[in-house]
Scaffold this motif. Structure first.
Motif, PDB file in Angstrom:
ATOM      1  N   ALA A   1      25.393  67.653 -19.142  1.00 15.50           N
ATOM      2  CA  ALA A   1      25.206  68.172 -17.779  1.00 15.50           C
ATOM      3  C   ALA A   1      25.808  69.561 -17.618  1.00 15.50           C
ATOM      4  O   ALA A   1      25.243  70.407 -16.929  1.00 15.50           O
ATOM      5  CB  ALA A   1      25.807  67.210 -16.758  1.00 15.50           C
ATOM      6  N   LYS A   2      26.934  69.799 -18.270  1.00 21.03           N
ATOM      7  CA  LYS A   2      27.575  71.113 -18.170  1.00 21.03           C
ATOM      8  C   LYS A   2      26.661  72.200 -18.746  1.00 21.03           C
ATOM      9  O   LYS A   2      26.572  73.299 -18.209  1.00 21.03           O
ATOM     10  CB  LYS A   2      28.910  71.093 -18.909  1.00 21.03           C
ATOM     11  CG  LYS A   2      29.732  72.341 -18.752  1.00 21.03           C
ATOM     12  CD  LYS A   2      31.086  72.175 -19.407  1.00 21.03           C
ATOM     13  CE  LYS A   2      31.960  73.391 -19.161  1.00 21.03           C
ATOM     14  NZ  LYS A   2      33.293  73.216 -19.737  1.00 21.03           N
ATOM     15  N   ASP A   3      25.953  71.882 -19.816  1.00 27.04           N
ATOM     16  CA  ASP A   3      25.048  72.841 -20.455  1.00 27.04           C
ATOM     17  C   ASP A   3      23.807  73.098 -19.611  1.00 27.04           C
ATOM     18  O   ASP A   3      23.191  74.161 -19.729  1.00 27.04           O
ATOM     19  CB  ASP A   3      24.630  72.342 -21.838  1.00 27.04           C
ATOM     20  CG  ASP A   3      25.822  72.154 -22.763  1.00 27.04           C
ATOM     21  OD1 ASP A   3      26.814  72.901 -22.618  1.00 27.04           O
ATOM     22  OD2 ASP A   3      25.775  71.260 -23.623  1.00 27.04           O
ATOM     23  N   TRP A   4      23.420  72.145 -18.790  1.00 29.10           N
ATOM     24  CA  TRP A   4      22.202  72.278 -17.981  1.00 29.10           C
ATOM     25  C   TRP A   4      22.441  73.048 -16.696  1.00 29.10           C
ATOM     26  O   TRP A   4      21.503  73.349 -15.969  1.00 29.10           O
ATOM     27  CB  TRP A   4      21.606  70.912 -17.695  1.00 29.10           C
ATOM     28  CG  TRP A   4      21.164  70.192 -18.939  1.00 29.10           C
ATOM     29  CD1 TRP A   4      20.677  70.769 -20.073  1.00 29.10           C
ATOM     30  CD2 TRP A   4      21.186  68.805 -19.175  1.00 29.10           C
ATOM     31  NE1 TRP A   4      20.400  69.798 -21.009  1.00 29.10           N
ATOM     32  CE2 TRP A   4      20.696  68.580 -20.484  1.00 29.10           C
ATOM     33  CE3 TRP A   4      21.573  67.704 -18.420  1.00 29.10           C
ATOM     34  CZ2 TRP A   4      20.581  67.321 -21.040  1.00 29.10           C
ATOM     35  CZ3 TRP A   4      21.456  66.447 -18.977  1.00 29.10           C
ATOM     36  CH2 TRP A   4      20.972  66.265 -20.272  1.00 29.10           C
ATOM     37  N   GLY A   5      23.689  73.308 -16.357  1.00 23.64           N
ATOM     38  CA  GLY A   5      24.005  74.146 -15.207  1.00 23.64           C
ATOM     39  C   GLY A   5      24.244  73.385 -13.919  1.00 23.64           C
ATOM     40  O   GLY A   5      23.994  72.182 -13.812  1.00 23.64           O
ATOM     41  N   ILE A   6      24.713  74.131 -12.925  1.00 24.24           N
ATOM     42  CA  ILE A   6      25.069  73.538 -11.636  1.00 24.24           C
ATOM     43  C   ILE A   6      23.853  72.998 -10.898  1.00 24.24           C
ATOM     44  O   ILE A   6      23.954  72.016 -10.161  1.00 24.24           O
ATOM     45  CB  ILE A   6      25.865  74.546 -10.767  1.00 24.24           C
ATOM     46  CG1 ILE A   6      26.474  73.871  -9.538  1.00 24.24           C
ATOM     47  CG2 ILE A   6      24.976  75.722 -10.355  1.00 24.24           C
ATOM     48  CD1 ILE A   6      27.520  72.846  -9.845  1.00 24.24           C
ATOM     49  N   GLY A   7      22.693  73.604 -11.116  1.00 25.03           N
ATOM     50  CA  GLY A   7      21.478  73.117 -10.456  1.00 25.03           C
ATOM     51  C   GLY A   7      21.162  71.686 -10.843  1.00 25.03           C
ATOM     52  O   GLY A   7      20.786  70.875 -10.000  1.00 25.03           O
ATOM     53  N   PHE A   8      21.323  71.360 -12.126  1.00 25.86           N
ATOM     54  CA  PHE A   8      21.094  69.985 -12.575  1.00 25.86           C
ATOM     55  C   PHE A   8      22.072  69.038 -11.905  1.00 25.86           C
ATOM     56  O   PHE A   8      21.687  67.982 -11.402  1.00 25.86           O
ATOM     57  CB  PHE A   8      21.230  69.878 -14.100  1.00 25.86           C
ATOM     58  CG  PHE A   8      21.210  68.461 -14.577  1.00 25.86           C
ATOM     59  CD1 PHE A   8      20.009  67.787 -14.747  1.00 25.86           C
ATOM     60  CD2 PHE A   8      22.388  67.775 -14.839  1.00 25.86           C
ATOM     61  CE1 PHE A   8      19.988  66.470 -15.167  1.00 25.86           C
ATOM     62  CE2 PHE A   8      22.372  66.461 -15.255  1.00 25.86           C
ATOM     63  CZ  PHE A   8      21.171  65.809 -15.424  1.00 25.86           C
ATOM     64  N   SER A   9      23.354  69.418 -11.877  1.00 30.55           N
ATOM     65  CA  SER A   9      24.375  68.549 -11.279  1.00 30.55           C
ATOM     66  C   SER A   9      24.094  68.298  -9.802  1.00 30.55           C
ATOM     67  O   SER A   9      24.218  67.178  -9.316  1.00 30.55           O
ATOM     68  CB  SER A   9      25.763  69.174 -11.446  1.00 30.55           C
ATOM     69  OG  SER A   9      26.071  69.323 -12.807  1.00 30.55           O
ATOM     70  N   ARG A  10      23.704  69.329  -9.082  1.00 30.70           N
ATOM     71  CA  ARG A  10      23.414  69.178  -7.653  1.00 30.70           C
ATOM     72  C   ARG A  10      22.164  68.336  -7.423  1.00 30.70           C
ATOM     73  O   ARG A  10      22.120  67.512  -6.516  1.00 30.70           O
ATOM     74  CB  ARG A  10      23.284  70.550  -6.999  1.00 30.70           C
ATOM     75  CG  ARG A  10      24.622  71.252  -6.915  1.00 30.70           C
ATOM     76  CD  ARG A  10      24.521  72.599  -6.278  1.00 30.70           C
ATOM     77  NE  ARG A  10      25.855  73.191  -6.195  1.00 30.70           N
ATOM     78  CZ  ARG A  10      26.091  74.473  -6.055  1.00 30.70           C
ATOM     79  NH1 ARG A  10      25.071  75.312  -5.968  1.00 30.70           N
ATOM     80  NH2 ARG A  10      27.312  74.925  -5.987  1.00 30.70           N
ATOM     81  N   TYR A  11      21.154  68.556  -8.245  1.00 30.48           N
ATOM     82  CA  TYR A  11      19.930  67.768  -8.125  1.00 30.48           C
ATOM     83  C   TYR A  11      20.213  66.292  -8.413  1.00 30.48           C
ATOM     84  O   TYR A  11      19.774  65.408  -7.683  1.00 30.48           O
ATOM     85  CB  TYR A  11      18.860  68.297  -9.089  1.00 30.48           C
ATOM     86  CG  TYR A  11      17.585  67.491  -9.069  1.00 30.48           C
ATOM     87  CD1 TYR A  11      16.658  67.660  -8.041  1.00 30.48           C
ATOM     88  CD2 TYR A  11      17.312  66.553 -10.055  1.00 30.48           C
ATOM     89  CE1 TYR A  11      15.494  66.917  -8.011  1.00 30.48           C
ATOM     90  CE2 TYR A  11      16.153  65.806 -10.029  1.00 30.48           C
ATOM     91  CZ  TYR A  11      15.247  65.988  -9.014  1.00 30.48           C
ATOM     92  OH  TYR A  11      14.104  65.238  -8.984  1.00 30.48           O
TER      93      TYR A  11
END
Length: 100
Positions: free
Chosen positions: A61-71
């Motif tokens: 998740a860290k590699d996929w960025g904040i957008g992934f985490s928020r989604y």
């Protein structure tokens, strides 16, 4: 601790409480979920609030960025919040305060 979270226990009371009036409101029922990347789970478990649920994001998740985490967090909220009360509050751990 470098983990950031909002401690809600003292602020989640009913509107019956008026600051300085001596009247105390009743504690509200709420669910606090800390959504964290796998690398930070142990830190949040050690230093986070006792009454919060810790939800671990998928590996990477860290590699996929904040957008992934928020989604991902939005989708979790959509599944947990009842249709009659479709509200939730998101806050990033870098927030220090806000004005309401």
């Amino acid at each position: 601790c470098n983990c950031g979270y909002l401690e809600l226990q003292t602020s989640m009371i009913t509107s019956g409480s008026v600051q300085g009036s001596g009247k105390a409101g009743n504690k509200c029922q709420y669910l606090q979920i800390l959504v964290v990347i796998p690398e930070e789970v142990q830190t949040y478990m050690e230093f986070g609030p006792e009454n919060a649920t810790i939800f671990e994001l998928p590996a990477g998740a860290k590699d996929w960025g904040i957008g992934f985490s928020r989604y991902y967090t939005k989708k979790l909220a959509e599944r947990l919040c009842p249709k009659a009360f479709p509200f939730c509050l998101f806050m990033d751990d870098s927030v220090q305060y806000w004005r309401g």
